[in-house]
Design a protein around this motif. Structure first.
Motif, PDB file in Angstrom:
ATOM      1  N   MET A   1       0.827  -1.205   0.000  1.00  0.00           N
ATOM      2  CA  MET A   1       0.000   0.000   0.000  1.00  0.00           C
ATOM      3  C   MET A   1       0.861   1.254   0.000  1.00  0.00           C
ATOM      4  O   MET A   1       0.581   2.230  -0.703  1.00  0.00           O
ATOM      5  CB  MET A   1      -0.935  -0.007   1.217  1.00  0.00           C
ATOM      6  CG  MET A   1      -1.884   1.167   1.269  1.00  0.00           C
ATOM      7  SD  MET A   1      -3.126   1.131  -0.056  1.00  0.00           S
ATOM      8  CE  MET A   1      -4.185  -0.184   0.525  1.00  0.00           C
ATOM      9  N   LYS A   2       1.959   1.224   0.773  1.00  0.00           N
ATOM     10  CA  LYS A   2       2.847   2.380   0.826  1.00  0.00           C
ATOM     11  C   LYS A   2       3.474   2.637  -0.536  1.00  0.00           C
ATOM     12  O   LYS A   2       3.591   3.785  -0.975  1.00  0.00           O
ATOM     13  CB  LYS A   2       3.935   2.163   1.885  1.00  0.00           C
ATOM     14  CG  LYS A   2       4.830   3.381   2.102  1.00  0.00           C
ATOM     15  CD  LYS A   2       5.875   3.110   3.179  1.00  0.00           C
ATOM     16  CE  LYS A   2       5.233   2.952   4.533  1.00  0.00           C
ATOM     17  NZ  LYS A   2       6.267   2.827   5.607  1.00  0.00           N
ATOM     18  N   THR A   3       3.867   1.558  -1.231  1.00  0.00           N
ATOM     19  CA  THR A   3       4.430   1.696  -2.574  1.00  0.00           C
ATOM     20  C   THR A   3       3.414   2.314  -3.523  1.00  0.00           C
ATOM     21  O   THR A   3       3.755   3.157  -4.364  1.00  0.00           O
ATOM     22  CB  THR A   3       4.874   0.328  -3.117  1.00  0.00           C
ATOM     23  OG1 THR A   3       5.857  -0.225  -2.242  1.00  0.00           O
ATOM     24  CG2 THR A   3       5.461   0.454  -4.511  1.00  0.00           C
ATOM     25  N   ALA A   4       2.153   1.914  -3.396  1.00  0.00           N
ATOM     26  CA  ALA A   4       1.092   2.468  -4.244  1.00  0.00           C
ATOM     27  C   ALA A   4       0.947   3.968  -4.017  1.00  0.00           C
ATOM     28  O   ALA A   4       0.742   4.738  -4.971  1.00  0.00           O
ATOM     29  CB  ALA A   4      -0.231   1.756  -3.966  1.00  0.00           C
ATOM     30  N   TYR A   5       1.057   4.414  -2.759  1.00  0.00           N
ATOM     31  CA  TYR A   5       0.990   5.841  -2.462  1.00  0.00           C
ATOM     32  C   TYR A   5       2.132   6.588  -3.143  1.00  0.00           C
ATOM     33  O   TYR A   5       1.935   7.645  -3.758  1.00  0.00           O
ATOM     34  CB  TYR A   5       1.052   6.082  -0.954  1.00  0.00           C
ATOM     35  CG  TYR A   5      -0.285   6.076  -0.266  1.00  0.00           C
ATOM     36  CD1 TYR A   5      -1.139   7.185  -0.352  1.00  0.00           C
ATOM     37  CD2 TYR A   5      -0.715   4.993   0.479  1.00  0.00           C
ATOM     38  CE1 TYR A   5      -2.369   7.199   0.282  1.00  0.00           C
ATOM     39  CE2 TYR A   5      -1.950   4.992   1.115  1.00  0.00           C
ATOM     40  CZ  TYR A   5      -2.769   6.100   1.017  1.00  0.00           C
ATOM     41  OH  TYR A   5      -3.990   6.104   1.638  1.00  0.00           O
ATOM     42  N   TYR A   6       3.353   6.047  -3.032  1.00  0.00           N
ATOM     43  CA  TYR A   6       4.519   6.701  -3.642  1.00  0.00           C
ATOM     44  C   TYR A   6       4.348   6.813  -5.157  1.00  0.00           C
ATOM     45  O   TYR A   6       4.649   7.848  -5.760  1.00  0.00           O
ATOM     46  CB  TYR A   6       5.795   5.923  -3.316  1.00  0.00           C
ATOM     47  CG  TYR A   6       6.224   6.005  -1.873  1.00  0.00           C
ATOM     48  CD1 TYR A   6       5.935   7.125  -1.095  1.00  0.00           C
ATOM     49  CD2 TYR A   6       6.913   4.958  -1.265  1.00  0.00           C
ATOM     50  CE1 TYR A   6       6.307   7.199   0.236  1.00  0.00           C
ATOM     51  CE2 TYR A   6       7.310   5.020   0.068  1.00  0.00           C
ATOM     52  CZ  TYR A   6       7.002   6.140   0.813  1.00  0.00           C
ATOM     53  OH  TYR A   6       7.387   6.218   2.125  1.00  0.00           O
ATOM     54  N   LYS A   7       3.888   5.732  -5.770  1.00  0.00           N
ATOM     55  CA  LYS A   7       3.692   5.742  -7.231  1.00  0.00           C
ATOM     56  C   LYS A   7       2.610   6.752  -7.622  1.00  0.00           C
ATOM     57  O   LYS A   7       2.752   7.471  -8.623  1.00  0.00           O
ATOM     58  CB  LYS A   7       3.319   4.336  -7.714  1.00  0.00           C
ATOM     59  CG  LYS A   7       4.457   3.326  -7.617  1.00  0.00           C
ATOM     60  CD  LYS A   7       3.983   1.891  -7.718  1.00  0.00           C
ATOM     61  CE  LYS A   7       3.491   1.546  -9.086  1.00  0.00           C
ATOM     62  NZ  LYS A   7       3.137   0.107  -9.182  1.00  0.00           N
TER      63      LYS A   7
ATOM     64  N   THR B   1      -5.672   1.161  -8.783  1.00  0.00           N
ATOM     65  CA  THR B   1      -6.407  -0.097  -8.632  1.00  0.00           C
ATOM     66  C   THR B   1      -6.224  -0.684  -7.236  1.00  0.00           C
ATOM     67  O   THR B   1      -6.983  -1.561  -6.827  1.00  0.00           O
ATOM     68  CB  THR B   1      -5.937  -1.127  -9.670  1.00  0.00           C
ATOM     69  OG1 THR B   1      -4.513  -1.266  -9.603  1.00  0.00           O
ATOM     70  CG2 THR B   1      -6.323  -0.673 -11.076  1.00  0.00           C
ATOM     71  N   VAL B   2      -5.214  -0.204  -6.503  1.00  0.00           N
ATOM     72  CA  VAL B   2      -4.919  -0.700  -5.156  1.00  0.00           C
ATOM     73  C   VAL B   2      -5.504   0.219  -4.092  1.00  0.00           C
ATOM     74  O   VAL B   2      -6.017  -0.240  -3.070  1.00  0.00           O
ATOM     75  CB  VAL B   2      -3.393  -0.837  -4.954  1.00  0.00           C
ATOM     76  CG1 VAL B   2      -3.066  -1.305  -3.539  1.00  0.00           C
ATOM     77  CG2 VAL B   2      -2.809  -1.795  -5.985  1.00  0.00           C
ATOM     78  N   LEU B   3      -5.435   1.527  -4.309  1.00  0.00           N
ATOM     79  CA  LEU B   3      -5.852   2.504  -3.310  1.00  0.00           C
ATOM     80  C   LEU B   3      -7.375   2.627  -3.252  1.00  0.00           C
ATOM     81  O   LEU B   3      -8.050   2.439  -4.265  1.00  0.00           O
ATOM     82  CB  LEU B   3      -5.238   3.865  -3.631  1.00  0.00           C
ATOM     83  CG  LEU B   3      -3.710   3.941  -3.619  1.00  0.00           C
ATOM     84  CD1 LEU B   3      -3.249   5.291  -4.149  1.00  0.00           C
ATOM     85  CD2 LEU B   3      -3.163   3.697  -2.223  1.00  0.00           C
ATOM     86  N   PRO B   4      -7.935   2.973  -2.070  1.00  0.00           N
ATOM     87  CA  PRO B   4      -9.377   3.243  -1.985  1.00  0.00           C
ATOM     88  C   PRO B   4      -9.759   4.397  -2.897  1.00  0.00           C
ATOM     89  O   PRO B   4      -8.997   5.353  -3.068  1.00  0.00           O
ATOM     90  CB  PRO B   4      -9.575   3.620  -0.503  1.00  0.00           C
ATOM     91  CG  PRO B   4      -8.407   3.025   0.201  1.00  0.00           C
ATOM     92  CD  PRO B   4      -7.263   3.069  -0.763  1.00  0.00           C
ATOM     93  N   VAL B   5     -10.950   4.333  -3.486  1.00  0.00           N
ATOM     94  CA  VAL B   5     -11.343   5.320  -4.476  1.00  0.00           C
ATOM     95  C   VAL B   5     -11.443   6.718  -3.867  1.00  0.00           C
ATOM     96  O   VAL B   5     -11.130   7.727  -4.519  1.00  0.00           O
ATOM     97  CB  VAL B   5     -12.672   4.917  -5.150  1.00  0.00           C
ATOM     98  CG1 VAL B   5     -13.837   4.983  -4.178  1.00  0.00           C
ATOM     99  CG2 VAL B   5     -12.946   5.787  -6.371  1.00  0.00           C
ATOM    100  N   GLN B   6     -11.849   6.827  -2.593  1.00  0.00           N
ATOM    101  CA  GLN B   6     -11.930   8.145  -1.966  1.00  0.00           C
ATOM    102  C   GLN B   6     -10.540   8.718  -1.715  1.00  0.00           C
ATOM    103  O   GLN B   6     -10.333   9.930  -1.790  1.00  0.00           O
ATOM    104  CB  GLN B   6     -12.723   8.068  -0.662  1.00  0.00           C
ATOM    105  CG  GLN B   6     -14.199   7.784  -0.904  1.00  0.00           C
ATOM    106  CD  GLN B   6     -15.011   7.797   0.371  1.00  0.00           C
ATOM    107  OE1 GLN B   6     -14.477   7.929   1.461  1.00  0.00           O
ATOM    108  NE2 GLN B   6     -16.322   7.663   0.241  1.00  0.00           N
TER     109      GLN B   6
END
Length: 291
Positions: A1-7, A230-235
């Motif tokens: 999840m942290k990687t998804a935030y960085y990207k 596709t990983v992060l919550p839509v909000q």
């Protein structure tokens, strides 16, 4: 999840510089988007093939359909946004465009069963007020109604893009980005073909910003963006997405010397602070509940 935030954050910063890069390309808005999606698609196709992956989106008809709808919306959104860039400037167009996450936030409880907390609702009330200030001041300054209309419609197309991409759950990573971007290219190419035919005036174009926009801002940016949402919550995607207009306004003022009126500055502050409050307060409450 942290990687998804960085990207996701890296993609937003790249997208935030799109208007600045595009301002150095002496082409109509539609043709800029056509070159952007074409070069970005070819780049992602090369990466996809080099990594030895295979296309599978057509095997899941439901997710494939959702992804195609998202791609059509993305192509339309970008054409409208780049037209708004040329009509009302990068900063105003970017802030109008990012009314799109408000639409996503409103629909998220209905479409994705994500509860709308009071903190997120309050944050988005501030965002809406900020967007009103920005657009009202732009009209008062004599900005074209057509330019603001394009900015508003690009926001609606943005919301459709995010919602349907999020529903394509079984297609992620490089494949998601490739299909999304190539679909957007087909939409733009079809529109230009009907509008004027494929007669592009490329002889006097400065190809450095064209390649930068296509390869880095679009190819790399879309991979980072679509592989993370596709990983992060839509909000979270909706709220944190306001880093892009903040970057766009900052870059346009710093590099293009665009000016903002006091009411527009207040509107921008409301948009950003509302987005940050809605996300950070929601995250803090979630952590407290876990403990």
């Amino acid at each position: 999840m942290k990687t998804a935030y960085y990207k996701y954050f890296a993609a937003l910063l790249l997208f935030g510089s799109n208007g600045v890069v595009a301002s150095h390309i002496a082409l109509p808005s539609y043709e800029i988007v056509l070159l952007r999606t074409l070069i970005g698609s070819l780049f992602l196709l090369a990466v996809f093939k080099f990594s030895g992956q295979q296309l599978t989106f057509y095997q899941n008809k439901r997710s494939g359909l959702f992804l195609c709808i998202s791609a059509v919306a993305m192509g339309a959104s970008w054409m409208l946004l780049y037209e708004a860039y040329q009509q009302v400037g990068v900063s105003i167009a970017s802030l109008a465009y990012y009314c799109g996450p408000v639409i996503v936030m409103i629909l998220a409880p209905l479409l994705f069963n994500e509860g709308l907390t009071w903190t997120k609702a309050a944050g988005f009330a501030a965002v809406l007020l900020g967007a009103f200030f920005v657009n009202w001041q732009a009209l008062d300054d004599g900005k074209t109604v057509w330019g603001l209309f394009c900015g508003g419609m690009s926001a609606i197309m943005y919301a459709i893009m995010v919602i349907f991409n999020k529903k394509a759950k079984n297609i992620s990573g490089a494949e998601n980005s490739l299909v999304q971007l190539f679909g957007g290219f087909l939409v733009v190419a079809t529109f230009i073909g009907f509008k004027q035919g494929f007669t592009l005036q490329l002889t006097t174009v400065n190809w450095l910003p064209v390649l930068l926009l296509g390869l880095l801002n679009t190819g790399v940016g879309c991979y980072l963006y679509f592989s993370s949402i596709t990983v992060l919550p839509v909000q979270t995607v909706a709220i944190c997405g306001y880093l892009e207009p903040l970057a766009a306004v900052f870059f346009s003022v710093l590099l293009l010397h665009e000016s903002l009126q006091p009411l527009q500055i207040l509107g921008a502050m409301l948009i950003i602070s509302g987005a940050v409050f809605g996300e950070c307060a929601g995250q803090s409450k979630a952590v407290q509940q876990k403990h």
